[in-house]
Design a protein around this motif. Structure first.
Motif, PDB file in Angstrom:
ATOM      1  N   VAL A 198      28.333 -11.272   2.038  1.00 23.24           N
ATOM      2  CA  VAL A 198      27.324 -11.237   3.106  1.00 23.24           C
ATOM      3  C   VAL A 198      27.995 -11.216   4.467  1.00 23.24           C
ATOM      4  O   VAL A 198      27.580 -10.477   5.374  1.00 23.24           O
ATOM      5  N   ARG A 199      29.051 -12.011   4.646  1.00 24.24           N
ATOM      6  CA  ARG A 199      29.773 -11.985   5.924  1.00 24.24           C
ATOM      7  C   ARG A 199      30.415 -10.616   6.151  1.00 24.24           C
ATOM      8  O   ARG A 199      30.448 -10.113   7.272  1.00 24.24           O
ATOM      9  N   MET A 200      30.937 -10.001   5.092  1.00 28.59           N
ATOM     10  CA  MET A 200      31.480  -8.653   5.222  1.00 28.59           C
ATOM     11  C   MET A 200      30.393  -7.671   5.640  1.00 28.59           C
ATOM     12  O   MET A 200      30.623  -6.771   6.458  1.00 28.59           O
ATOM     13  N   LYS A 201      29.184  -7.845   5.085  1.00 32.92           N
ATOM     14  CA  LYS A 201      28.072  -6.976   5.452  1.00 32.92           C
ATOM     15  C   LYS A 201      27.757  -7.097   6.934  1.00 32.92           C
ATOM     16  O   LYS A 201      27.513  -6.089   7.624  1.00 32.92           O
ATOM     17  N   HIS A 202      27.761  -8.338   7.459  1.00 34.40           N
ATOM     18  CA  HIS A 202      27.494  -8.531   8.886  1.00 34.40           C
ATOM     19  C   HIS A 202      28.566  -7.835   9.727  1.00 34.40           C
ATOM     20  O   HIS A 202      28.263  -7.211  10.758  1.00 34.40           O
ATOM     21  N   MET A 203      29.823  -7.933   9.301  1.00 37.41           N
ATOM     22  CA  MET A 203      30.905  -7.291  10.033  1.00 37.41           C
ATOM     23  C   MET A 203      30.745  -5.776  10.026  1.00 37.41           C
ATOM     24  O   MET A 203      30.948  -5.096  11.050  1.00 37.41           O
ATOM     25  N   ILE A 204      30.385  -5.219   8.876  1.00 35.73           N
ATOM     26  CA  ILE A 204      30.197  -3.765   8.778  1.00 35.73           C
ATOM     27  C   ILE A 204      29.018  -3.323   9.627  1.00 35.73           C
ATOM     28  O   ILE A 204      29.082  -2.291  10.320  1.00 35.73           O
ATOM     29  N   ASP A 205      27.927  -4.099   9.604  1.00 34.38           N
ATOM     30  CA  ASP A 205      26.778  -3.763  10.451  1.00 34.38           C
ATOM     31  C   ASP A 205      27.164  -3.783  11.921  1.00 34.38           C
ATOM     32  O   ASP A 205      26.759  -2.900  12.699  1.00 34.38           O
ATOM     33  N   ASP A 206      27.945  -4.786  12.334  1.00 38.17           N
ATOM     34  CA  ASP A 206      28.401  -4.853  13.721  1.00 38.17           C
ATOM     35  C   ASP A 206      29.269  -3.646  14.075  1.00 38.17           C
ATOM     36  O   ASP A 206      29.153  -3.080  15.170  1.00 38.17           O
ATOM     37  N   LEU A 207      30.139  -3.264  13.164  1.00 34.39           N
ATOM     38  CA  LEU A 207      31.022  -2.129  13.428  1.00 34.39           C
ATOM     39  C   LEU A 207      30.227  -0.834  13.558  1.00 34.39           C
ATOM     40  O   LEU A 207      30.529   0.018  14.407  1.00 34.39           O
ATOM     41  N   LEU A 208      29.184  -0.673  12.740  1.00 32.94           N
ATOM     42  CA  LEU A 208      28.338   0.511  12.839  1.00 32.94           C
ATOM     43  C   LEU A 208      27.613   0.567  14.176  1.00 32.94           C
ATOM     44  O   LEU A 208      27.535   1.628  14.817  1.00 32.94           O
ATOM     45  N   VAL A 209      27.078  -0.567  14.606  1.00 31.17           N
ATOM     46  CA  VAL A 209      26.393  -0.598  15.901  1.00 31.17           C
ATOM     47  C   VAL A 209      27.382  -0.326  17.024  1.00 31.17           C
ATOM     48  O   VAL A 209      27.078   0.381  17.992  1.00 31.17           O
ATOM     49  N   PHE A 210      28.591  -0.868  16.912  1.00 30.17           N
ATOM     50  CA  PHE A 210      29.609  -0.657  17.945  1.00 30.17           C
ATOM     51  C   PHE A 210      29.955   0.819  18.094  1.00 30.17           C
ATOM     52  O   PHE A 210      30.126   1.323  19.206  1.00 30.17           O
ATOM     53  N   THR A 211      30.055   1.529  16.984  1.00 31.63           N
ATOM     54  CA  THR A 211      30.376   2.946  17.053  1.00 31.63           C
ATOM     55  C   THR A 211      29.197   3.777  17.567  1.00 31.63           C
ATOM     56  O   THR A 211      29.389   4.856  18.123  1.00 31.63           O
ATOM     57  N   ARG A 212      27.965   3.284  17.369  1.00 28.46           N
ATOM     58  CA  ARG A 212      26.786   3.991  17.885  1.00 28.46           C
ATOM     59  C   ARG A 212      26.590   3.727  19.373  1.00 28.46           C
ATOM     60  O   ARG A 212      26.094   4.593  20.098  1.00 28.46           O
ATOM     61  N   ALA A 213      26.929   2.534  19.823  1.00 25.60           N
ATOM     62  CA  ALA A 213      26.764   2.160  21.227  1.00 25.60           C
ATOM     63  C   ALA A 213      28.143   1.889  21.806  1.00 25.60           C
ATOM     64  O   ALA A 213      28.544   0.746  21.984  1.00 25.60           O
ATOM     65  N   ARG A 214      28.876   2.942  22.095  1.00 31.00           N
ATOM     66  CA  ARG A 214      30.198   2.797  22.659  1.00 31.00           C
ATOM     67  C   ARG A 214      30.077   2.247  24.071  1.00 31.00           C
ATOM     68  O   ARG A 214      29.033   2.372  24.715  1.00 31.00           O
ATOM     69  N   PRO A 215      31.134   1.568  24.592  1.00 33.64           N
ATOM     70  CA  PRO A 215      31.057   0.987  25.930  1.00 33.64           C
ATOM     71  C   PRO A 215      30.566   1.996  26.956  1.00 33.64           C
ATOM     72  O   PRO A 215      31.096   3.097  27.091  1.00 33.64           O
ATOM     73  N   GLY A 216      29.502   1.622  27.672  1.00 35.85           N
ATOM     74  CA  GLY A 216      28.914   2.498  28.670  1.00 35.85           C
ATOM     75  C   GLY A 216      27.716   3.267  28.168  1.00 35.85           C
ATOM     76  O   GLY A 216      26.956   3.823  28.953  1.00 35.85           O
ATOM     77  N   ASP A 217      27.506   3.336  26.847  1.00 35.74           N
ATOM     78  CA  ASP A 217      26.365   4.038  26.279  1.00 35.74           C
ATOM     79  C   ASP A 217      25.244   3.050  25.973  1.00 35.74           C
ATOM     80  O   ASP A 217      25.432   1.847  25.982  1.00 35.74           O
ATOM     81  N   THR A 218      24.066   3.593  25.665  1.00 38.31           N
ATOM     82  CA  THR A 218      22.908   2.767  25.337  1.00 38.31           C
ATOM     83  C   THR A 218      22.561   2.941  23.875  1.00 38.31           C
ATOM     84  O   THR A 218      22.495   4.061  23.379  1.00 38.31           O
ATOM     85  N   LEU A 219      22.328   1.844  23.188  1.00 40.53           N
ATOM     86  CA  LEU A 219      21.963   1.888  21.783  1.00 40.53           C
ATOM     87  C   LEU A 219      20.571   2.490  21.634  1.00 40.53           C
ATOM     88  O   LEU A 219      19.627   2.034  22.288  1.00 40.53           O
ATOM     89  N   PRO A 220      20.402   3.534  20.810  1.00 34.75           N
ATOM     90  CA  PRO A 220      19.080   4.127  20.639  1.00 34.75           C
ATOM     91  C   PRO A 220      18.138   3.193  19.894  1.00 34.75           C
ATOM     92  O   PRO A 220      18.498   2.610  18.879  1.00 34.75           O
ATOM     93  N   VAL A 221      16.923   3.033  20.411  1.00 31.41           N
ATOM     94  CA  VAL A 221      15.930   2.144  19.817  1.00 31.41           C
ATOM     95  C   VAL A 221      14.588   2.857  19.788  1.00 31.41           C
ATOM     96  O   VAL A 221      14.193   3.494  20.765  1.00 31.41           O
ATOM     97  N   ASP A 222      13.898   2.770  18.652  1.00 29.85           N
ATOM     98  CA  ASP A 222      12.532   3.290  18.523  1.00 29.85           C
ATOM     99  C   ASP A 222      11.561   2.140  18.760  1.00 29.85           C
ATOM    100  O   ASP A 222      11.492   1.203  17.958  1.00 29.85           O
ATOM    101  N   PHE A 223      10.829   2.204  19.866  1.00 27.23           N
ATOM    102  CA  PHE A 223       9.955   1.103  20.240  1.00 27.23           C
ATOM    103  C   PHE A 223       8.653   1.149  19.440  1.00 27.23           C
ATOM    104  O   PHE A 223       8.041   2.197  19.278  1.00 27.23           O
ATOM    105  N   ALA A 224       8.249  -0.018  18.946  1.00 21.61           N
ATOM    106  CA  ALA A 224       6.988  -0.180  18.237  1.00 21.61           C
ATOM    107  C   ALA A 224       6.617  -1.656  18.297  1.00 21.61           C
ATOM    108  O   ALA A 224       7.494  -2.518  18.409  1.00 21.61           O
ATOM    109  N   PRO A 225       5.326  -1.999  18.241  1.00 21.47           N
ATOM    110  CA  PRO A 225       4.928  -3.415  18.266  1.00 21.47           C
ATOM    111  C   PRO A 225       5.536  -4.184  17.095  1.00 21.47           C
ATOM    112  O   PRO A 225       5.551  -3.695  15.961  1.00 21.47           O
ATOM    113  N   GLN A 226       6.051  -5.383  17.375  1.00 18.05           N
ATOM    114  CA  GLN A 226       6.698  -6.199  16.349  1.00 18.05           C
ATOM    115  C   GLN A 226       6.181  -7.626  16.411  1.00 18.05           C
ATOM    116  O   GLN A 226       5.810  -8.123  17.469  1.00 18.05           O
ATOM    117  N   ASP A 227       6.174  -8.278  15.266  1.00 21.15           N
ATOM    118  CA  ASP A 227       5.820  -9.692  15.168  1.00 21.15           C
ATOM    119  C   ASP A 227       7.103 -10.486  15.364  1.00 21.15           C
ATOM    120  O   ASP A 227       7.891 -10.679  14.432  1.00 21.15           O
TER     121      ASP A 227
END
Length: 280
Positions: free
Chosen positions: A103-132
């Motif tokens: 599970v900790r490895m999964k968190h690290m991999i998820d973080d690495l994926l987000v890091f590569t999608r939102a490189r320094p200076g870029d904005t992470l793409p988000v699809d806005f929708a109402p959430q609870d």
């Protein structure tokens, strides 16, 4: 590349001195030529660095993506084995340890994926929708408490607190903050969601050693970790991306994140609009 520019500069200046010795106009031309060479060299180095960084990020992204499948198989297999009533107590403990590590490895991999999608200076793409948001807080607290049993996590929310965003992304933000609190805090950890007019505040607080004041300005920078002593029993698998990703997620929701650490209590507060303009 730098050597080629250096050779070009030297050869041109040498020919210039041979053909126009002592010419004032030629001296001005030499100055402009040197400025042009310096500009082209700086631009070439910048483009090369960007290309190299992009290749590195692409490699990290592909590696993280490909690791998800075998890691998912490990997690699923561990879950099946844990339900085997014929296991001895030592075997159950061993499988549980393997599951928590995966599970900790999964968190690290998820973080690495987000890091590569939102490189320094870029904005992470988000699809806005109402959430609870209340449900997202409780799910994040349950996920962390299920795999890290040494701390108690609680969630206090006001009704369902609908807000714009992506459930998975907001959940990752809260999980990252909770895991950070487990790694560096002690005692109870509290996560709360409170709505104030058009703003939503997500707060994760923990007791423990304070964050050094000198570390606060760079706390959310990538590959940076505050020099605090974690609990001996806490997880140590951290790449220094968790808080940076929290800042990326907050910015993607047109919000901010800040940290306060005084009196033996550390608090991370995320301010985001409850109804972002892009979601309307």
């Amino acid at each position: 590349m730098v050597a080629e520019y250096r050779a070009l500069r030297a050869s041109v200046l040498r020919r210039w001195q041979q053909t126009l010795p002592g010419d004032a106009a030629a001296s001005q031309e030499m100055i402009r030529f040197n400025e042009a060479i310096d500009h082209m060299l700086a631009e070439s180095v910048r483009q090369y660095a960007q290309r190299t960084e992009r290749i590195r990020d692409l490699f990290a992204g592909v590696l993280a993506h490909d690791l998800r499948s075998p890691l998912g198989a490990i997690l699923n297999s561990a879950e099946v084995v844990l339900h085997d009533s014929g296991l001895s107590s030592p075997s159950v403990r061993a499988v549980a340890i393997a599951q928590r590590s995966a599970v900790r490895m999964k968190h690290m991999i998820d973080d690495l994926l987000v890091f590569t999608r939102a490189r320094p200076g870029d904005t992470l793409p988000v699809d806005f929708a109402p959430q609870d948001i209340g449900r997202i807080c409780n799910d994040a607290a349950d996920e962390v408490a299920r795999h890290i049993r040494t701390h108690a996590s609680t969630c206090a929310s006001r009704a369902s607190l609908p807000a714009g965003g992506t459930a998975a992304v907001l959940g990752q933000l809260l999980v990252n903050l909770l895991v950070n609190a487990v790694q560096h805090g002690s005692g109870n950890i509290a996560v709360s969601a409170l709505g104030h007019d058009e703003e939503l505040n997500l707060v994760v607080a923990n007791e423990g050693a304070p964050i050094p004041a000198a570390a606060l300005p760079t706390l959310f920078d990538p590959l940076t970790r505050a020099n605090r002593s974690p609990r001996p029993s806490g997880p140590s698998s951290s790449m220094g991306l968790g808080l940076y990703i929290c800042r990326c997620i907050a910015r993607a929701h047109n919000g901010t994140i800040q940290a306060e650490s005084t009196g033996g209590r550390t608090t991370f507060t995320v301010h985001i609009p409850r109804f972002p303009a892009t979601a309307r």
